[in-house]
Design an enzyme around this catalytic site. Structure first.
Site, PDB file in Angstrom:
ATOM      1  N   SER A  73     -21.993 -33.664  -3.114  1.00 17.53           N
ATOM      2  CA  SER A  73     -21.727 -34.976  -2.500  1.00 17.53           C
ATOM      3  C   SER A  73     -21.540 -36.015  -3.599  1.00 17.53           C
ATOM      4  O   SER A  73     -22.463 -36.279  -4.380  1.00 17.53           O
ATOM      5  CB  SER A  73     -22.894 -35.387  -1.599  1.00 17.53           C
ATOM      6  OG  SER A  73     -22.800 -36.776  -1.337  1.00 17.53           O
TER       7      SER A  73
ATOM      8  N   HIS B 263     -17.737 -33.016  -1.155  1.00 17.84           N
ATOM      9  CA  HIS B 263     -18.214 -33.719   0.045  1.00 17.84           C
ATOM     10  C   HIS B 263     -18.102 -35.227  -0.182  1.00 17.84           C
ATOM     11  O   HIS B 263     -18.646 -35.764  -1.149  1.00 17.84           O
ATOM     12  CB  HIS B 263     -19.667 -33.314   0.308  1.00 17.84           C
ATOM     13  CG  HIS B 263     -20.231 -33.860   1.581  1.00 17.84           C
ATOM     14  ND1 HIS B 263     -19.998 -33.294   2.823  1.00 17.84           N
ATOM     15  CD2 HIS B 263     -21.022 -34.937   1.817  1.00 17.84           C
ATOM     16  CE1 HIS B 263     -20.624 -33.978   3.758  1.00 17.84           C
ATOM     17  NE2 HIS B 263     -21.260 -34.992   3.174  1.00 17.84           N
TER      18      HIS B 263
ATOM     19  N   ASP C 158     -18.726 -38.909   1.423  1.00 17.34           N
ATOM     20  CA  ASP C 158     -19.477 -39.646   2.443  1.00 17.34           C
ATOM     21  C   ASP C 158     -18.843 -41.010   2.678  1.00 17.34           C
ATOM     22  O   ASP C 158     -18.863 -41.877   1.806  1.00 17.34           O
ATOM     23  CB  ASP C 158     -20.931 -39.817   1.977  1.00 17.34           C
ATOM     24  CG  ASP C 158     -21.695 -38.513   2.075  1.00 17.34           C
ATOM     25  OD1 ASP C 158     -21.677 -37.893   3.154  1.00 17.34           O
ATOM     26  OD2 ASP C 158     -22.311 -38.106   1.066  1.00 17.34           O
TER      27      ASP C 158
ATOM     28  N   MET D  50     -19.003 -44.397   4.690  1.00 19.69           N
ATOM     29  CA  MET D  50     -19.975 -45.229   5.433  1.00 19.69           C
ATOM     30  C   MET D  50     -19.428 -46.641   5.550  1.00 19.69           C
ATOM     31  O   MET D  50     -18.849 -47.175   4.606  1.00 19.69           O
ATOM     32  CB  MET D  50     -21.309 -45.289   4.695  1.00 19.69           C
ATOM     33  CG  MET D  50     -21.885 -43.928   4.351  1.00 19.69           C
ATOM     34  SD  MET D  50     -23.501 -44.087   3.572  1.00 19.69           S
ATOM     35  CE  MET D  50     -23.831 -42.386   3.137  1.00 19.69           C
TER      36      MET D  50
ATOM     37  N   HIS E 171     -16.988 -36.680   5.490  1.00 19.88           N
ATOM     38  CA  HIS E 171     -18.022 -36.916   6.492  1.00 19.88           C
ATOM     39  C   HIS E 171     -17.943 -38.376   6.922  1.00 19.88           C
ATOM     40  O   HIS E 171     -18.279 -39.274   6.149  1.00 19.88           O
ATOM     41  CB  HIS E 171     -19.379 -36.567   5.832  1.00 19.88           C
ATOM     42  CG  HIS E 171     -20.580 -36.829   6.662  1.00 19.88           C
ATOM     43  ND1 HIS E 171     -21.868 -36.810   6.130  1.00 19.88           N
ATOM     44  CD2 HIS E 171     -20.732 -37.125   7.975  1.00 19.88           C
ATOM     45  CE1 HIS E 171     -22.737 -37.070   7.079  1.00 19.88           C
ATOM     46  NE2 HIS E 171     -22.077 -37.282   8.205  1.00 19.88           N
TER      47      HIS E 171
ATOM     48  N   MET F  86     -19.161 -41.447   8.626  1.00 18.87           N
ATOM     49  CA  MET F  86     -20.321 -42.155   9.200  1.00 18.87           C
ATOM     50  C   MET F  86     -19.868 -43.583   9.482  1.00 18.87           C
ATOM     51  O   MET F  86     -20.274 -44.534   8.800  1.00 18.87           O
ATOM     52  CB  MET F  86     -21.497 -42.116   8.216  1.00 18.87           C
ATOM     53  CG  MET F  86     -22.101 -40.727   8.087  1.00 18.87           C
ATOM     54  SD  MET F  86     -23.125 -40.537   6.601  1.00 18.87           S
ATOM     55  CE  MET F  86     -21.850 -40.135   5.409  1.00 18.87           C
TER      56      MET F  86
ATOM     57  N   MET G 276     -27.419 -32.652  10.137  1.00 13.92           N
ATOM     58  CA  MET G 276     -27.994 -33.625   9.197  1.00 13.92           C
ATOM     59  C   MET G 276     -29.471 -33.313   9.010  1.00 13.92           C
ATOM     60  O   MET G 276     -30.226 -33.243   9.983  1.00 13.92           O
ATOM     61  CB  MET G 276     -27.825 -35.061   9.721  1.00 13.92           C
ATOM     62  CG  MET G 276     -26.407 -35.601   9.687  1.00 13.92           C
ATOM     63  SD  MET G 276     -25.599 -35.504   8.072  1.00 13.92           S
ATOM     64  CE  MET G 276     -26.683 -36.522   7.042  1.00 13.92           C
TER      65      MET G 276
ATOM     66  N   PHE H 230     -28.072 -42.728   3.086  1.00 18.65           N
ATOM     67  CA  PHE H 230     -28.425 -42.796   1.666  1.00 18.65           C
ATOM     68  C   PHE H 230     -28.667 -41.402   1.100  1.00 18.65           C
ATOM     69  O   PHE H 230     -29.144 -40.524   1.811  1.00 18.65           O
ATOM     70  CB  PHE H 230     -29.697 -43.651   1.469  1.00 18.65           C
ATOM     71  CG  PHE H 230     -29.522 -45.054   1.977  1.00 18.65           C
ATOM     72  CD1 PHE H 230     -28.927 -46.027   1.167  1.00 18.65           C
ATOM     73  CD2 PHE H 230     -29.877 -45.385   3.274  1.00 18.65           C
ATOM     74  CE1 PHE H 230     -28.715 -47.313   1.642  1.00 18.65           C
ATOM     75  CE2 PHE H 230     -29.669 -46.674   3.758  1.00 18.65           C
ATOM     76  CZ  PHE H 230     -29.091 -47.643   2.938  1.00 18.65           C
TER      77      PHE H 230
ATOM     78  N   ASP I 164     -26.969 -31.194   5.199  1.00 19.57           N
ATOM     79  CA  ASP I 164     -26.701 -32.352   4.350  1.00 19.57           C
ATOM     80  C   ASP I 164     -27.926 -33.258   4.297  1.00 19.57           C
ATOM     81  O   ASP I 164     -28.329 -33.814   5.319  1.00 19.57           O
ATOM     82  CB  ASP I 164     -25.499 -33.098   4.961  1.00 19.57           C
ATOM     83  CG  ASP I 164     -25.022 -34.279   4.149  1.00 19.57           C
ATOM     84  OD1 ASP I 164     -25.551 -34.517   3.051  1.00 19.57           O
ATOM     85  OD2 ASP I 164     -24.105 -34.971   4.622  1.00 19.57           O
ATOM     86  N   GLY I 165     -28.496 -33.362   3.093  1.00 22.35           N
ATOM     87  CA  GLY I 165     -29.620 -34.273   2.890  1.00 22.35           C
ATOM     88  C   GLY I 165     -30.863 -33.552   2.413  1.00 22.35           C
ATOM     89  O   GLY I 165     -31.368 -32.648   3.082  1.00 22.35           O
ATOM     90  N   GLY I 166     -31.299 -33.888   1.204  1.00 20.63           N
ATOM     91  CA  GLY I 166     -32.533 -33.303   0.682  1.00 20.63           C
ATOM     92  C   GLY I 166     -32.411 -31.829   0.345  1.00 20.63           C
ATOM     93  O   GLY I 166     -33.407 -31.090   0.355  1.00 20.63           O
TER      94      GLY I 166
HETATM   95  C1  DX5 Z   1     -26.411 -38.970   3.560  1.00 24.42           C
HETATM   96  C2  DX5 Z   1     -25.145 -38.274   3.090  1.00 24.42           C
HETATM   97  C3  DX5 Z   1     -25.369 -37.174   2.155  1.00 24.42           C
HETATM   98  C4  DX5 Z   1     -26.048 -37.536   0.861  1.00 24.42           C
HETATM   99  C5  DX5 Z   1     -26.918 -36.376   0.447  1.00 24.42           C
HETATM  100  O1  DX5 Z   1     -26.072 -39.869   4.538  1.00 24.42           O
HETATM  101  O2  DX5 Z   1     -24.449 -37.756   4.214  1.00 24.42           O
HETATM  102  O3  DX5 Z   1     -24.178 -36.423   1.909  1.00 24.42           O
HETATM  103  O4  DX5 Z   1     -25.157 -37.819  -0.171  1.00 24.42           O
HETATM  104  O5  DX5 Z   1     -27.624 -36.757  -0.665  1.00 24.42           O
HETATM  105  P1  DX5 Z   1     -28.833 -35.920  -1.294  1.00 24.42           P
HETATM  106  O6  DX5 Z   1     -28.303 -34.566  -1.583  1.00 24.42           O
HETATM  107  O7  DX5 Z   1     -29.165 -36.712  -2.483  1.00 24.42           O
HETATM  108  O8  DX5 Z   1     -29.919 -35.894  -0.247  1.00 24.42           O
HETATM  109 ZN    ZN Z   2     -22.680 -36.351   3.990  1.00 22.08          ZN
END
Ligand code: DX5
Ligand code: ZN
Length: 231
Positions: free
Chosen positions: A11, A36, A38, A40, A69, A71, A140, A146, A178-180
């Protein structure tokens, strides 16, 4: 049942935006499968990132598929612009798409791979009627907005549930998370049935470097798949 290959999708949210082309090229040479992106808008999520002009520029600096993605509050309005800019996969959220089936068809009609995503509080059942209309489901594993947030454990069950739903209709669609995502969580979500791993922080901020981070994520996910999917 055939098991989907593990794919790593760095990402760019965690990359250095002043050196985006170099960051992406490093990830590509290091074996990344997708980039990826993002998007937003400060309405659907409380953060603002990038739009079609940046996707258009990214298209020129990588051969990897651009996994975009969305958002944003009004995805329908912007889908043609992202398709035109060079998105290969367009992922829309369940939560703000009352006409989800129609939106997914419109993505496919533009020659882009349609995908759907669910926030952590959105149940798996919300996509039961569109399983055959998608090429990927994004679960998600944090609340969107973030990078750098902690993985939400309760999403793990949903990954397994969606893999079972896809298997039941004979779909080979990918499940992305996606995330963490790091090598610990990667192994466990892959064991639950995910095969596309988005990672920002654990790739672009990795002390060991981008290449080692991608390799570690892929190996961890492959270990997870071997545990439960018979590989
Ligand atoms: C969050 C995004 C993710 C984000 C993941 O809203 O959709 O793609 O960049 O970031 P990490 O891998 O740092 O959790
Ligand atoms: Zn994402």
């Amino acid at each position: 049942m055939k098991v989907n290959a593990i794919k790593i999708a760095p990402s760019i949210l965690a990359a250095d935006f002043a050196h985006l082309a170099e960051e992406i090229q490093t990830a590509e040479s290091a074996g990344a499968d997708y980039i990826h992106v993002d998007v937003m808008d400060g309405h659907f999520v409380p953060n603002i990132t990038i739009g079609p002009p940046v996707v258009h520029c990214l298209r020129r600096v990588t051969n990897l598929p651009l996994d975009v993605h969305l958002m944003i509050a009004d995805p329908v309005k912007y889908i043609p612009a992202f398709a035109e800019a060079g998105a290969d996969i367009l992922t829309v959220h369940v939560e703000n798409n009352p006409h989800l089936h129609c939106v997914l068809q419109s993505i496919r009609d533009l020659g882009v791979r349609p995908a759907v995503t669910l926030n952590p509080a959105t149940p798996a059942a919300t996509i039961s009627e569109v399983l055959k209309d998608i090429e990927m489901v994004l679960v998600m594993t944090v609340n969107p907005g973030f990078g750098g947030q902690a993985f939400i454990e309760s999403t793990m069950g949903k990954v397994a549930q969606i893999r079972a739903m896809l298997d039941a209709v004979g779909s080979q669609a990918d499940i992305e998370v996606d995330g963490g995502i790091d090598s610990q969580t990667a192994e466990r979500v892959a064991a639950a049935g995910a095969n596309v791993l988005v990672a920002g922080t654990s790739i672009f901020q990795a002390p060991e470097g981008i290449e080692a981070a991608i390799k570690a994520l892929r190996e961890a996910a492959q270990r997870g798949q071997r545990k439960t999917r018979g590989l």
